[in-house]
Design an enzyme around this catalytic site. Structure first.
Site, mmCIF file in Angstrom:
data_model
loop_
_atom_site.group_PDB
_atom_site.id
_atom_site.type_symbol
_atom_site.label_atom_id
_atom_site.label_comp_id
_atom_site.label_asym_id
_atom_site.label_seq_id
_atom_site.Cartn_x
_atom_site.Cartn_y
_atom_site.Cartn_z
ATOM 1 N N ASN A 183 1.218 70.196 15.526
ATOM 2 C CA ASN A 183 1.113 71.567 15.028
ATOM 3 C C ASN A 183 1.257 71.475 13.509
ATOM 4 O OD1 ASN A 183 1.612 74.211 14.242
ATOM 5 N ND2 ASN A 183 3.031 74.663 15.910
ATOM 6 N N ARG A 199 -3.039 72.004 17.250
ATOM 7 C CA ARG A 199 -3.130 73.435 16.991
ATOM 8 C C ARG A 199 -4.146 73.620 15.865
ATOM 9 N NH1 ARG A 199 0.791 77.179 13.387
ATOM 10 N NH2 ARG A 199 -0.132 79.173 13.910
ATOM 11 N N HIS A 259 -1.756 83.107 15.997
ATOM 12 C CA HIS A 259 -0.563 82.856 16.817
ATOM 13 C C HIS A 259 -0.858 83.103 18.298
ATOM 14 C CE1 HIS A 259 2.019 84.101 13.114
ATOM 15 N NE2 HIS A 259 1.969 82.785 13.176
ATOM 16 N N ARG A 271 3.749 86.373 2.730
ATOM 17 C CA ARG A 271 2.495 87.154 2.743
ATOM 18 C C ARG A 271 2.783 88.649 2.809
ATOM 19 N NH1 ARG A 271 0.207 83.756 7.733
ATOM 20 N NH2 ARG A 271 1.534 82.011 7.163
ATOM 21 N N GLU A 304 4.848 76.768 21.487
ATOM 22 C CA GLU A 304 3.418 76.533 21.230
ATOM 23 C C GLU A 304 3.035 75.112 21.636
ATOM 24 O OE1 GLU A 304 4.196 77.969 17.174
ATOM 25 O OE2 GLU A 304 2.244 78.945 17.228
HETATM 26 C C1 LIG Z 1 -1.392 81.796 11.598
HETATM 27 C C2 LIG Z 1 -0.069 81.654 10.954
HETATM 28 O O1 LIG Z 1 0.344 82.504 10.197
HETATM 29 O O2 LIG Z 1 0.646 80.571 11.293
HETATM 30 P P1 LIG Z 1 2.094 80.172 10.753
HETATM 31 O O3 LIG Z 1 3.034 81.248 11.173
HETATM 32 O O4 LIG Z 1 2.387 78.857 11.441
HETATM 33 O O5 LIG Z 1 1.996 80.070 9.260
HETATM 34 MG MG LIG Z 2 4.783 78.999 13.639
#
Ligand SMILES: CC(=O)OP(=O)(O)O
Ligand SMILES: [Mg+2]
Ligand SMILES: Nc1ncnc2c1ncn2[C@@H]1O[C@H](COP(=O)(O)OP(=O)(O)O)[C@@H](O)[C@H]1O
Length: 414
Positions: free
Chosen positions: A21, A104, A193, A254, A397
């Site tokens: 992953n 992944r 996710h 983010r 996951e």
């Molecule tokens: C798609 C995504 O945001 O994955 P991660 O939470 O692992 O950064």
């Molecule tokens: Mg994660």
């Protein structure tokens, strides 16, 4: 000698799956024996590309965890270091017992609705999708290429974050923009996710003692990246991430949802370039942008010390989460359970409590004693009398990817 008398015939020789992953700056991995889904080794490489990269490897066949802090330049070096650790425990990638490596892959676009054995065409498609998963797909690609170089003879399987969301109806998947432009550039909501949302929604049904087809669940996957999904009878009908993993909830780094005109404003008035804005919204926003920390443990510690900036960041995070709970309640019409999962969802009791607070009118409540219990097992945290179950359901996951990979490789052997 018949099959019963031959120890080599009593079980298939190759029953191990290595799962990788690869995140933007980390690789989580697990080696599993799929005859009984037992873990043989688990580990994590984090802070890849920094001076203080950390590799933690735990053999589960005996022996202690090992940890090393030393620079690991990129995902190629990370995977080679992982291969060395596994080899030290006699679990090396050269083992004939290894059946496949499951990867992944975050963005699979519209193309991939199921796991697939990776060939040149699949690699090309994952590469083509880099602009819509800039933090993730490059790392996934490096992981795959390095694994292919280490074991060119083994099937390498891609399991896509987007796959579970391909059941979303068009009304949820489309943005309200000009259809021609959207179609030309394949602009739509893909969601991410998905492996976690699929696994957790099924585990939640199990916890309720019901079949997945009979339950409606809101899954809140709150890790560094965070997303919510509305799962109706086992199928995803809406999710908070969109074309890229930037939309939706407030995340570690983010922004999640905002007026898209913020971008034009930053360009026209702020004089920022597209790349600068991309970095701002993906890496310098969310909790870290609001208060300088993206780790929920640190934010809670600061709140306990009376830090107002950390408090506001927490409140913004919770406000968004609550809006999605309400939205998906309306999308589903009837909700049987809300499941909290991933690093924050599984561990941060104050986040769960605050997200559900005030939602009694929706039949939602959290019992503070149950919420305070820590553990690795799925558990209910709502009072017995509650109309809707609220649960903590640890995601896995890696197990889900291993299960899907083994099923696919088994199938192609027939
Ligand atoms: C798609 C995504 O945001 O994955 P991660 O939470 O692992 O950064
Ligand atoms: Mg994660
Ligand atoms: N005990 C804890 N209390 C609060 N938050 C935690 C705890 N443990 C981990 N977390 C949070 O979980 C996040 C990582 O979650 P994880 O699901 O592993 O994310 P990712 O897969 O995106 O790396 C950390 O950034 C931290 O905020």
């Amino acid at each position: 000698m018949d099959a019963w008398g031959d120890p080599h015939r009593s079980a298939p020789l190759a029953s191990r799956i290595l799962v990788l992953n690869s995140g933007s700056s980390s690789v989580k991995y697990q080696l599993l024996d799929m005859r009984d889904s037992t873990r043989l080794a688990v580990g994590l490489v984090e802070r890849i590309g920094e001076e203080t990269s950390r590799l933690k490897h735990t053999p589960l066949t005996g022996g202690e965890s090992r940890e090393q802090i030393a620079p690991i330049a990129d995902h190629d070096a990370a995977l080679k270091a992982v291969a060395e650790e596994l080899a030290q425990d006699g679990l090396g990638l050269d083992s004939p017992e290894l059946a496949a490596i499951g990867h992944r892959v975050v963005h699979g676009g519209m193309h991939f609705t199921d796991p697939i054995v990776i060939d040149d065409a699949v690699l090309a498609e994952i590469k083509r999708l880099i602009p819509v998963a800039p933090l993730h797909n490059p790392a996934n690609l490096t992981g795959i290429r390095t694994a292919m170089a280490l074991r060119p003879d083994l099937p390498q399987v891609a399991v896509f974050d987007t796959a579970f969301h391909t059941t979303m109806p068009e009304s949820a998947a489309r943005y309200a923009i000009d259809v021609k432009t959207a179609d030309e550039h394949r602009i739509r909501r893909y969601g991410f996710h998905g492996t976690s949302h699929a696994y957790v929604s099924r585990e939640t049904a199990k916890l309720l003692g019901k079949a997945p087809e009979d339950v409606n669940v809101i899954v809140l996957h709150l890790g560094n990246g965070a997303s919510a999904s509305a799962v109706q009878g086992g199928r995803c009908v809406d999710t908070s991430m969109g074309l890229t993993p930037l939309e939706g909830l407030v995340m570690g780094t983010r922004s999640g949802d905002m007026d898209p005109a913020v971008i034009f404003h930053l360009m026209r008035v702020g004089g920022m370039s597209t790349d600068e804005i991309d970095t701002l919204l993906n890496k310098k926003s969310g909790l870290i942008g609001l208060c300088g920390d993206n780790d929920m443990r640190e934010i809670r510690r600061r709140i306990d010390e009376g830090d107002e900036q950390a408090r506001l960041a927490f409140d913004i995070y919770i406000h968004r989460l609550k809006k999605y709970i309400g939205a998906y309640y309306a999308v589903l019409g009837r909700v049987d359970a809300i499941a909290f999962t991933a690093g924050v969802g599984e561990n941060a009791a104050p986040v769960r409590e605050a997200a559900i607070a005030g939602l009694e009118g929706l039949g939602l409540a959290v019992d503070s004693d149950l919420n305070a219990v820590r553990g690795d097992e799925s558990r209910l945290i709502s009072p017995r009398s509650a109309r809707v179950a609220v649960a903590v359901v640890p995601t896995d996951e890696e197990l889900e990817i291993a299960t899907q990979t083994y099923a696919l490789v088994g199938k192609s052997d027939d």
